[in-house]
Write an enzyme that holds these catalytic residues in place. Sequence first.
Site, PDB file in Angstrom:
ATOM      1  N   TYR A 134      21.138  82.116 103.521  1.00  0.00           N
ATOM      2  CA  TYR A 134      20.222  83.095 102.932  1.00  0.00           C
ATOM      3  C   TYR A 134      18.812  82.696 103.331  1.00  0.00           C
ATOM      4  O   TYR A 134      18.291  81.685 102.863  1.00  0.00           O
ATOM      5  CB  TYR A 134      20.412  83.082 101.414  1.00  0.00           C
ATOM      6  CG  TYR A 134      19.671  84.123 100.607  1.00  0.00           C
ATOM      7  CD1 TYR A 134      18.853  85.081 101.171  1.00  0.00           C
ATOM      8  CD2 TYR A 134      19.816  84.136  99.225  1.00  0.00           C
ATOM      9  CE1 TYR A 134      18.203  86.025 100.400  1.00  0.00           C
ATOM     10  CE2 TYR A 134      19.173  85.077  98.439  1.00  0.00           C
ATOM     11  CZ  TYR A 134      18.357  86.013  99.026  1.00  0.00           C
ATOM     12  OH  TYR A 134      17.709  86.940  98.252  1.00  0.00           O
ATOM     13  N   LYS A 162      22.301  86.230 105.527  1.00  0.00           N
ATOM     14  CA  LYS A 162      21.564  87.304 104.866  1.00  0.00           C
ATOM     15  C   LYS A 162      20.093  87.065 105.162  1.00  0.00           C
ATOM     16  O   LYS A 162      19.511  86.077 104.720  1.00  0.00           O
ATOM     17  CB  LYS A 162      21.795  87.312 103.357  1.00  0.00           C
ATOM     18  CG  LYS A 162      20.953  88.360 102.631  1.00  0.00           C
ATOM     19  CD  LYS A 162      21.141  88.271 101.122  1.00  0.00           C
ATOM     20  CE  LYS A 162      20.401  89.400 100.426  1.00  0.00           C
ATOM     21  NZ  LYS A 162      19.016  89.082 100.109  1.00  0.00           N
TER      22      LYS A 162
END
Length: 306
Positions: A134, A162
């Site tokens: 992330y 992400k």
Amino acid sequence: MQLHGIIPPVVTPLTPDFQVDEPALRRVLRHLLDGGVHGLFLLGSTSEVVFMDAPQRREVLRIAVDEVAGRVPLLAGVIDPTTDRVIAHARDAQAAGVDGLVVTAPFYTRTSQAEIVEHFRAVRQAVPLPIMAYDIPVCVHVKLERPTLRQMRAEGLIEGLKDSSGDDTNFRLLALECQDDPDFRLFTGSELMVDTALLVGAHGCVPGLGNVDPAGYVALYGAARREDWPEARRLQERLIRLFGIALQGTPRTSPNASGVGGFKTALHLLGLVPTHHMHRPNAPLNAEETRRVEAILAAEGLLAHA
């Protein structure tokens, strides 16, 4: 994990005493599943994860695993400043029965790229679940550089990314680099650039706004899969207008309170959650801001009565 499509970061409804509201969370989860989402990201930024202690996080996971019952993959954010705390959250998530983890770089202390790799390595060795990295430098104050991601992918530490960096050039270059690794799952965290990200090779999106209109994002993803780019652009532009609900609290509130608060206010107006407050010190939207959110929902076809 062959993840794809729309994987919203699930908001966490709260009771007046700031505990997890189980009936409301179940309604939100059913709303997302009914909208056709392809997976769910629990305990992310939109979920207010950093405000939750371990028992509250475990409660969210328990409810979601029970309600979803294997219908879509579940990812759990195990977000904390230090490696050992992240490992403890990861073990809780594994025990709850999720399918994968979402891990940021360590934060508060300034961490080198080599230390970031060691952080991911330690989490992966401790808990053998797939990891999605992330990248959110606005919150953790360090970027997951492309060479770092390449190294972690080569070691088998991560299955995807992400990207919430807002760095569209870097995302484009990463998508180009990943063309020879189709199993590396690349997701954008931007609600506003989904059509562009899918065009250049992303596998999907993790949109906070997807809590409010999951079907809208699923339709956009479907248009992109059909390579109907004019339709994808039309759907994206509608969602850009709908994203106005995330902007109504500023400058009175912080951007985070305005964004998450806007989503919760919309869910309240849609009858899914009884309150729209957030963890302290984030201030909820006031009456005037709520009226503006209501008008946006009506203009984009989500509220007939406003």
